[in-house]
Design an enzyme around this catalytic site. Structure first.
Site, mmCIF file in Angstrom:
data_model
loop_
_atom_site.group_PDB
_atom_site.id
_atom_site.type_symbol
_atom_site.label_atom_id
_atom_site.label_comp_id
_atom_site.label_asym_id
_atom_site.label_seq_id
_atom_site.Cartn_x
_atom_site.Cartn_y
_atom_site.Cartn_z
ATOM 1 N N CYS A 2 4.598 -5.868 -17.466
ATOM 2 C CA CYS A 2 5.422 -7.090 -17.481
ATOM 3 C C CYS A 2 4.585 -8.314 -17.152
ATOM 4 O O CYS A 2 5.050 -9.231 -16.448
ATOM 5 C CB CYS A 2 6.607 -6.985 -16.526
ATOM 6 S SG CYS A 2 7.816 -5.786 -17.039
ATOM 7 N N HIS B 279 4.519 -12.241 -13.144
ATOM 8 C CA HIS B 279 5.365 -11.228 -13.777
ATOM 9 C C HIS B 279 6.305 -11.954 -14.749
ATOM 10 O O HIS B 279 6.652 -13.119 -14.519
ATOM 11 C CB HIS B 279 6.164 -10.535 -12.671
ATOM 12 C CG HIS B 279 6.972 -9.351 -13.094
ATOM 13 N ND1 HIS B 279 8.186 -9.472 -13.718
ATOM 14 C CD2 HIS B 279 6.742 -8.022 -12.964
ATOM 15 C CE1 HIS B 279 8.673 -8.255 -13.950
ATOM 16 N NE2 HIS B 279 7.814 -7.357 -13.507
ATOM 17 N N GLN C 162 5.541 -8.173 -4.543
ATOM 18 C CA GLN C 162 4.417 -7.280 -4.231
ATOM 19 C C GLN C 162 3.755 -7.628 -2.901
ATOM 20 O O GLN C 162 2.725 -7.037 -2.564
ATOM 21 C CB GLN C 162 3.364 -7.334 -5.351
ATOM 22 C CG GLN C 162 3.864 -6.868 -6.703
ATOM 23 C CD GLN C 162 4.172 -5.370 -6.759
ATOM 24 O OE1 GLN C 162 3.807 -4.592 -5.873
ATOM 25 N NE2 GLN C 162 4.863 -4.951 -7.805
ATOM 26 N N LYS D 131 11.063 -1.751 -3.947
ATOM 27 C CA LYS D 131 9.609 -1.674 -3.806
ATOM 28 C C LYS D 131 9.199 -1.550 -2.344
ATOM 29 O O LYS D 131 8.030 -1.547 -2.016
ATOM 30 C CB LYS D 131 8.962 -2.914 -4.426
ATOM 31 C CG LYS D 131 9.136 -2.995 -5.949
ATOM 32 C CD LYS D 131 8.397 -4.186 -6.497
ATOM 33 C CE LYS D 131 8.815 -4.530 -7.916
ATOM 34 N NZ LYS D 131 8.358 -3.586 -8.916
ATOM 35 N N ASP E 87 7.284 -15.599 -5.359
ATOM 36 C CA ASP E 87 7.659 -14.257 -5.790
ATOM 37 C C ASP E 87 6.932 -13.284 -4.851
ATOM 38 O O ASP E 87 5.733 -13.058 -4.972
ATOM 39 C CB ASP E 87 7.237 -14.056 -7.244
ATOM 40 C CG ASP E 87 7.441 -12.622 -7.720
ATOM 41 O OD1 ASP E 87 7.750 -11.747 -6.881
ATOM 42 O OD2 ASP E 87 7.274 -12.372 -8.926
#
Ligand code: PLP
Length: 440
Positions: free
Chosen positions: A394, A151, A231, A254, A228
């Site tokens: 993104c 991202h 997700q 999220k 990261d």
């Protein structure tokens, strides 16, 4: 803590409209999607006269009534600024806020709640590592390794640091199936590597990255590992030790929680060695007009009034997820991935990008429909009540690698169903017919 707060956080859960959320780690609600959906009033909305089919959870999830109620209850019953007050409300608010650190720790398997720093989101968490850890340490000759499927929030901070500090940025390339080229990764990660900053699950393709394998390479080279988890943490069990992470970044919005809250988890000794990123109230021990000294972690990294009300409601989101079990959430999503790949594969003209095998994917379908621009696909689907995202997500380097300007992205979560994916496929057939008929 007052009686009212104690009942607020009773060990066996809270009773609120929409049901009981068990707060205990071992508690499990059966994975009953129909019952889960009843907790999300927005899913009963009509859009364009049709039932809403929300397939944009990778951008932001919906929130259950339990989280909405917690936010209201906090403002109604406990609201006061945290940390500095001696009065009852401030003590209650502080205990509620600090209690969420422990919930986060338990969720991701950290060693101490002090390793949990609240930020505004994944983006701020990554920037905190760039400014608080990397900036003071990295010099020309040092390298940061990222991947092609990151991202933008895990690309741009490192480019900014590269330009400021004269370091090098190395990129693990993506293969045509959206997975990373691990052979190249083995060549790239070496003695000059100081940090591997890598996504766990790609938001643009759904690819699940073998983070542990890469983290082992990085650690052998003496580098640290920033994951990261924007997700992954919302969708599957994530344990920082199993992952081999030194830092883990993710966003509450999220994962059923409010906007404006994120987490940076860091290993204690790494955090202890870091400089603050922002200066101000709460992050100091002493201030004179000449100099200041820094507070202990995690407060050293939380300058100013934190977003305490939203953090408290985030705690309820974590309770909700843990009551269902992240392993059950993952199983549910894998079933949806299987089904989605099958029904999308049957729509003429649709190409689904990313790995073929369901188990190498998160709940994201990024696809192209031959001859139709993704924005037209998104708008036509919206007229059918189906909410998807169209654009570069993104992740412009991913689009460049795929050779497209944009894709359409449908993404699922714990409240998503097979019939919703059928509605997506039906909407795509309709879109293809509509633009086919309208064409030359
Ligand atoms: N990383 C990934 C993989 C994401 O999907 C996102 C958001 O879409 C981010 C980082 C940035 O998260 P936020 O905008 O909440 O800071």
């Amino acid at each position: 803590m007052s009686t009212s707060t104690a009942s607020h956080e009773s060990a066996d859960g809270v009773t609120i409209p929409g049901g009981r959320v068990a707060a205990g780690a071992g508690a499990r609600r059966p994975f009953d999607v129909a019952a889960i959906r009843r907790d999300f009033p927005i899913l009963r909305r009509q859009v364009e006269g049709k039932p809403l089919v929300y397939l944009d959870s990778a951008a932001t999830s919906q929130r259950p009534v339990q989280v909405l109620a917690e936010l209201t209850r906090f403002y109604r019953d406990h609201n006061a600024n945290v940390h500095r007050g001696v009065h009852t409300l401030s003590v209650e608010a502080t205990e509620l806020y600090e209690g969420v650190r422990e919930k986060v720790r338990a969720l991701i398997g950290g060693a101490s709640a002090r390793e949990v720093i609240f930020t505004r989101g994944t983006t701020e968490s990554i920037n905190l590592v760039a400014h608080g850890w990397a900036r003071a340490r990295l010099a020309p000759g040092d390298e940061v390794v990222i991947s092609e499927i990151e991202h933008h929030s895990n690309i741009v901070p490192w480019q900014m640091l590269r330009d400021e500090r004269g370091i090098a940025l190395r990129v693990i390339p993506m293969r045509s199936d959206g997975t990373l080229d691990l052979d190249v990764a083995r060549e790239l990660i070496g003695p000059r590597t100081r940090l591997l900053a890598i996504t766990h699950v790609s938001n643009a393709l759904g690819t699940v990255v073998p983070v542990r394998e890469l983290a082992d390479l990085a650690h052998e080279a003496g580098a640290l590992v920033l994951v990261d988890g924007a997700q992954s943490v919302p969708h599957m069990p994530v344990d920082v030790t199993e992952l081999g992470a030194d830092f883990l970044a993710f966003s509450a919005h999220k994962m059923l929680g409010p906007t404006g809250v994120g987490v940076l988890w860091g290993r204690m000794e790494v955090l202890e060695s870091m400089q603050p990123f922002m200066g101000g109230g709460d992050m100091i021990l002493t201030v004179s007009l000449e100099r200041s000294t820094w507070n202990e972690i995690p407060h050293r990294f939380e300058a100013g009034t934190p977003n305490f009300a939203d953090v408290v409601a985030f705690g309820t989101a974590i309770d909700y997820l843990r009551a269902l079990g992240l392993d059950a959430v993952r199983r549910h999503e894998l079933d949806l991935v299987d089904h989605g790949l099958a029904v999308l594969g049957d729509v003429p003209g649709v190409t689904v990008h990313g790995p073929r095998e369901a188990e190498r994917r998160g709940g994201v379908f990024s696809f192209s429909l031959e001859g139709v621009h993704p924005h037209d696909v998104g708008q036509t689907l919206s007229s059918e009540g189906v909410a998807v995202r169209a654009g570069h997500h993104c992740a412009q380097p991913v689009m460049q690698s795929l050779g497209v300007a944009a894709t359409t992205r449908a993404s699922v979560y714990l409240y998503s169903t097979r019939p919703e994916l059928d509605a997506l496929a039906a909407g795509l057939r309709m879109t293809a017919r509509f633009f086919g008929d309208a064409g030359p």
